[in-house]
Design a protein around this motif. Structure first.
Motif, PDB file in Angstrom:
ATOM      1  N   GLY A  55      39.830  39.767  31.163  1.00 50.15           N
ATOM      2  CA  GLY A  55      40.603  39.067  32.187  1.00 50.15           C
ATOM      3  C   GLY A  55      42.061  39.479  32.045  1.00 50.15           C
ATOM      4  O   GLY A  55      42.391  40.442  31.334  1.00 50.15           O
ATOM      5  N   GLU A 105      34.315  43.678  28.484  1.00 51.66           N
ATOM      6  CA  GLU A 105      34.172  42.650  29.524  1.00 51.66           C
ATOM      7  C   GLU A 105      32.715  42.609  29.973  1.00 51.66           C
ATOM      8  O   GLU A 105      32.140  43.636  30.328  1.00 51.66           O
ATOM      9  CB  GLU A 105      35.101  42.963  30.710  1.00 51.66           C
ATOM     10  N   ASP A 119      31.441  41.017  32.625  1.00 47.69           N
ATOM     11  CA  ASP A 119      31.197  40.957  34.065  1.00 47.69           C
ATOM     12  C   ASP A 119      32.306  41.670  34.839  1.00 47.69           C
ATOM     13  O   ASP A 119      33.345  41.077  35.140  1.00 47.69           O
ATOM     14  CB  ASP A 119      31.128  39.490  34.514  1.00 47.69           C
ATOM     15  N   TYR A 168      33.979  39.982  37.800  1.00 45.43           N
ATOM     16  CA  TYR A 168      34.869  38.849  37.528  1.00 45.43           C
ATOM     17  C   TYR A 168      34.501  37.606  38.342  1.00 45.43           C
ATOM     18  O   TYR A 168      35.364  36.840  38.747  1.00 45.43           O
ATOM     19  CB  TYR A 168      36.330  39.222  37.800  1.00 45.43           C
ATOM     20  N   ALA A 178      35.565  34.585  36.256  1.00 41.15           N
ATOM     21  CA  ALA A 178      36.796  34.676  35.459  1.00 41.15           C
ATOM     22  C   ALA A 178      37.902  33.826  36.081  1.00 41.15           C
ATOM     23  O   ALA A 178      38.120  33.861  37.290  1.00 41.15           O
ATOM     24  CB  ALA A 178      37.229  36.124  35.358  1.00 41.15           C
ATOM     25  N   SER A 224      41.031  34.219  35.868  1.00 40.43           N
ATOM     26  CA  SER A 224      42.155  35.015  36.389  1.00 40.43           C
ATOM     27  C   SER A 224      42.087  35.167  37.904  1.00 40.43           C
ATOM     28  O   SER A 224      43.096  34.994  38.596  1.00 40.43           O
ATOM     29  CB  SER A 224      42.154  36.411  35.763  1.00 40.43           C
ATOM     30  N   VAL A 225      40.905  35.481  38.425  1.00 43.62           N
ATOM     31  CA  VAL A 225      40.831  35.752  39.857  1.00 43.62           C
ATOM     32  C   VAL A 225      40.540  34.490  40.676  1.00 43.62           C
ATOM     33  O   VAL A 225      40.552  34.537  41.898  1.00 43.62           O
ATOM     34  CB  VAL A 225      39.790  36.850  40.163  1.00 43.62           C
ATOM     35  N   TRP A 227      44.763  39.009  41.352  1.00 45.91           N
ATOM     36  CA  TRP A 227      43.954  40.223  41.246  1.00 45.91           C
ATOM     37  C   TRP A 227      44.860  41.434  41.041  1.00 45.91           C
ATOM     38  O   TRP A 227      44.552  42.331  40.266  1.00 45.91           O
ATOM     39  CB  TRP A 227      43.099  40.339  42.511  1.00 45.91           C
ATOM     40  N   LEU A 262      46.014  41.455  37.372  1.00 45.39           N
ATOM     41  CA  LEU A 262      44.923  41.884  36.491  1.00 45.39           C
ATOM     42  C   LEU A 262      44.723  43.396  36.595  1.00 45.39           C
ATOM     43  O   LEU A 262      44.646  44.112  35.592  1.00 45.39           O
ATOM     44  CB  LEU A 262      43.636  41.131  36.871  1.00 45.39           C
ATOM     45  N   ARG A 304      45.233  46.448  33.910  1.00 47.94           N
ATOM     46  CA  ARG A 304      44.036  47.209  33.568  1.00 47.94           C
ATOM     47  C   ARG A 304      44.253  48.715  33.794  1.00 47.94           C
ATOM     48  O   ARG A 304      43.986  49.539  32.918  1.00 47.94           O
ATOM     49  CB  ARG A 304      42.882  46.691  34.426  1.00 47.94           C
TER      50      ARG A 304
END
Ligand SMILES: Cc1cc2nc3c(=O)[nH]c(=O)nc-3n(C[C@H](O)[C@H](O)[C@H](O)COP(=O)(O)OP(=O)(O)OC[C@H]3O[C@@H](n4cnc5c(N)ncnc54)[C@H](O)[C@@H]3O)c2cc1C
Length: 480
Positions: free
Chosen positions: A80, A106, A108, A111, A114, A116-117, A215, A218, A222
């Motif tokens: 996340g 991770e 999934d 996400y 999660a 975060s999203v 998103w 994140l 990433r």
């Protein structure tokens, strides 16, 4: 992958299906008949093959790109915003290029659950603890590049809460935050659509507050981390290989302590796992970090025993509702946090708003799924909204979703730093609804711990795991 339909089409002669068209006479019809049969046979073969393969998603070549390496310096569990922020900062702070092998695991990649999203992407300076304010101030600077929508938070306090609000603003101003205090009359003048009857005091953030796209944040972490050499791997960490030892506490009594040797990463949809030997593990598993810590520290004592120190973080379900109200507060709508705990903000510029309220402890919804309780809006949210903003009496709910707060049941604050019983496990969890905005600062702090052995930019020792052992909460009172 063998696709019967594709073969059949490719082998069919041009000019029409079957043996009719094209005017090629008898030979043409025979050839096309033969080819048609071959196509059918191949189609059958493909069907049989597919039915007999171990699973529909079986891939004879394997998904090499997602396999973790056998060895890493740091394994971050949880991809996340927190996990990727830690990974990015580890690379940003490593002494020499490619000096550290970092893997993010991770389970999934969609996400779907999660936090975060599923968050609402808010950032504010208005916290009660200096550490949280400092983290927000750093993040605000960092976030300006991520589709950031500046807009103040407006906290309202009743007679009963006014003292605490004033004290919080004093702490915020000491930390350099620009926050103004508004009397009910000033409040009414600035935001005429508010019913200020039972408001004694309000605080309004003048800078470094607003909301942004979670998103994007994140993904920014990433993609940047991956471009710097961080490995991304899809899999679930379900077990660890640890070695046990004993440490002596200051009072003299020994206590068991363990060290993670391998992180076992289970491949999606399979019982196979890849053991990754590593020096340091970061627990960035969000709402599931308590569970992950239990697995990691299992060897030091079974849950419930004196030796076992649980990480008090669990998933708590929170609902967000989106409604339409064409004659609502409009463009100058802040993120309003009511005395009742209900909050809302503008969503875009088309007369839409989003908001909700955290349920009382005794009304906590079942966290087993992410179903939305629509009655909760009718019974607990709408009456509070309509009281504070009378025009919301005529709102229309358009949609809703639910997500998990990574809820620290001890003091609703982050736990940052080494686990007391697992010496190479570092925790970055428990943000209880403010982890998205604190991810840039918290990721940097954890990377500093790994690379430099201490917090350098912001002293976050108050958030160490030790406070839980000592029973000394670092309580954040401004939790939404
Ligand atoms: C409705 C709602 C509104 C919110 N609003 C805000 C806000 O306005 N501002 C703010 O700052 N914060 C907000 N938050 C909180 C914020 O979203 C979280 O604090 C933050 O996203 C936590 O990030 P994370 O990376 O730790 O967790 P997550 O995003 O949940 O990531 C953890 C990841 O770990 C993975 N994982 C777990 N266990 C394993 C395992 N064993 N193996 C492999 N992977 C694993 C999960 O699949 C998950 O993807 C809100 C949260 C919710 C639910």
């Amino acid at each position: 992958m063998l696709r019967a339909g594709r073969w059949g089409r490719a082998l069919r002669p041009r000019g029409g299906a079957g043996g009719g068209g094209g005017g090629a006479g008898g030979t043409g019809r025979r050839v096309s008949g033969l080819l048609g049969d071959l196509g059918k046979e191949l189609s059958k073969m493909g069907k049989t093959l597919r039915e007999n393969l171990p699973s529909r998603s079986w891939d004879p070549l394997g998904r090499q790109e997602n396999l973790p390496p056998e060895q890493a310096d740091v394994v971050v569990v949880g991809g996340g915003v927190m996990g990727w922020s830690v990974a990015y900062w580890l690379k940003a702070l490593e002494g020499r290029r490619s000096g550290m092998r970092v893997v993010v695991v991770e389970r999934d990649p969609t996400y779907a659950r999660a936090s975060s999203v599923l968050s609402i992407g808010g950032i504010r300076q208005q916290f009660s603890l200096p550490e949280n304010i400092r983290m927000s101030r750093f993040s605000a600077f960092f976030l300006r590049t991520v589709n950031y929508n500046p807009s103040g938070y407006l906290f309202l306090a009743s007679e009963q809460g006014a003292g605490a609000l004033e004290e919080n603003v004093r702490v915020q101003r000491d930390e350099g935050a620009q926050v103004s205090l508004l009397s009910p009359a000033q409040l009414k003048e600035k935001f005429p659509w508010i019913n200020a009857d039972d408001v004694a005091l309000a605080s309004y953030g003048l800078e470094n507050e607003g909301w942004f796209d979670p998103w994007s944040l994140l993904n920014a972490f990433r993609r940047k981390a991956m471009s710097m050499g961080v490995y991304s791997c899809v899999g679930e960490v379900k077990s660890f290989v640890t070695s046990l030892g004993n440490a002596t506490l200051s009072k003299g009594q020994p206590h068991p302590i363990s060290r993670i040797r391998y992180v076992n990463v289970y491949m999606p949809g399979s019982r196979e796992y890849q053991p990754v030997s590593c020096a340091i593990v970061i627990n960035a598993a969000g709402a599931w970090s308590g569970k992950l810590a239990d697995i990691a520290s299992a060897g030091t004592g079974p849950p419930g025993s004196e030796q076992h120190v649980p990480l008090p973080v669990e998933p708590r379900k929170r609902f967000v509702y989106v409604w339409h109200c064409p004659n609502g507060p409009g463009l100058d709508c802040p993120l309003l946090v009511d005395c009742s705990g209900a909050y809302f903000r503008r969503e875009g510029i088309g007369g839409n708003y989003l908001g909700g309220v955290s349920p009382a402890e005794e009304d906590e919804p079942d966290a087993g799924d992410l179903e939305v309780d629509h009655d909760f809006f009718q019974d607990k949210v709408w009456p509070k909204l309509a009281h504070r903003v009378p025009v919301f009496a005529s709102l229309k709910v358009k949609s809703a979703w639910a997500g998990y707060y990574d809820y620290n049941t001890f003091d609703q604050n982050a736990v940052l730093g080494p686990h007391p019983r697992v010496e190479n496990l570092i925790v970055a969890a428990g943000f209880s609804g403010h982890g998205l905005q604190h991810a840039p600062a918290a990721g940097r702090a954890v990377a500093e711990l790994v690379v430099k052995g201490r917090f350098e930019s912001i002293d976050l020792r108050r958030f160490s795991f030790d406070r839980i052992l000592a029973g000394e909460p670092a309580r954040e009172t401004n939790i939404i």
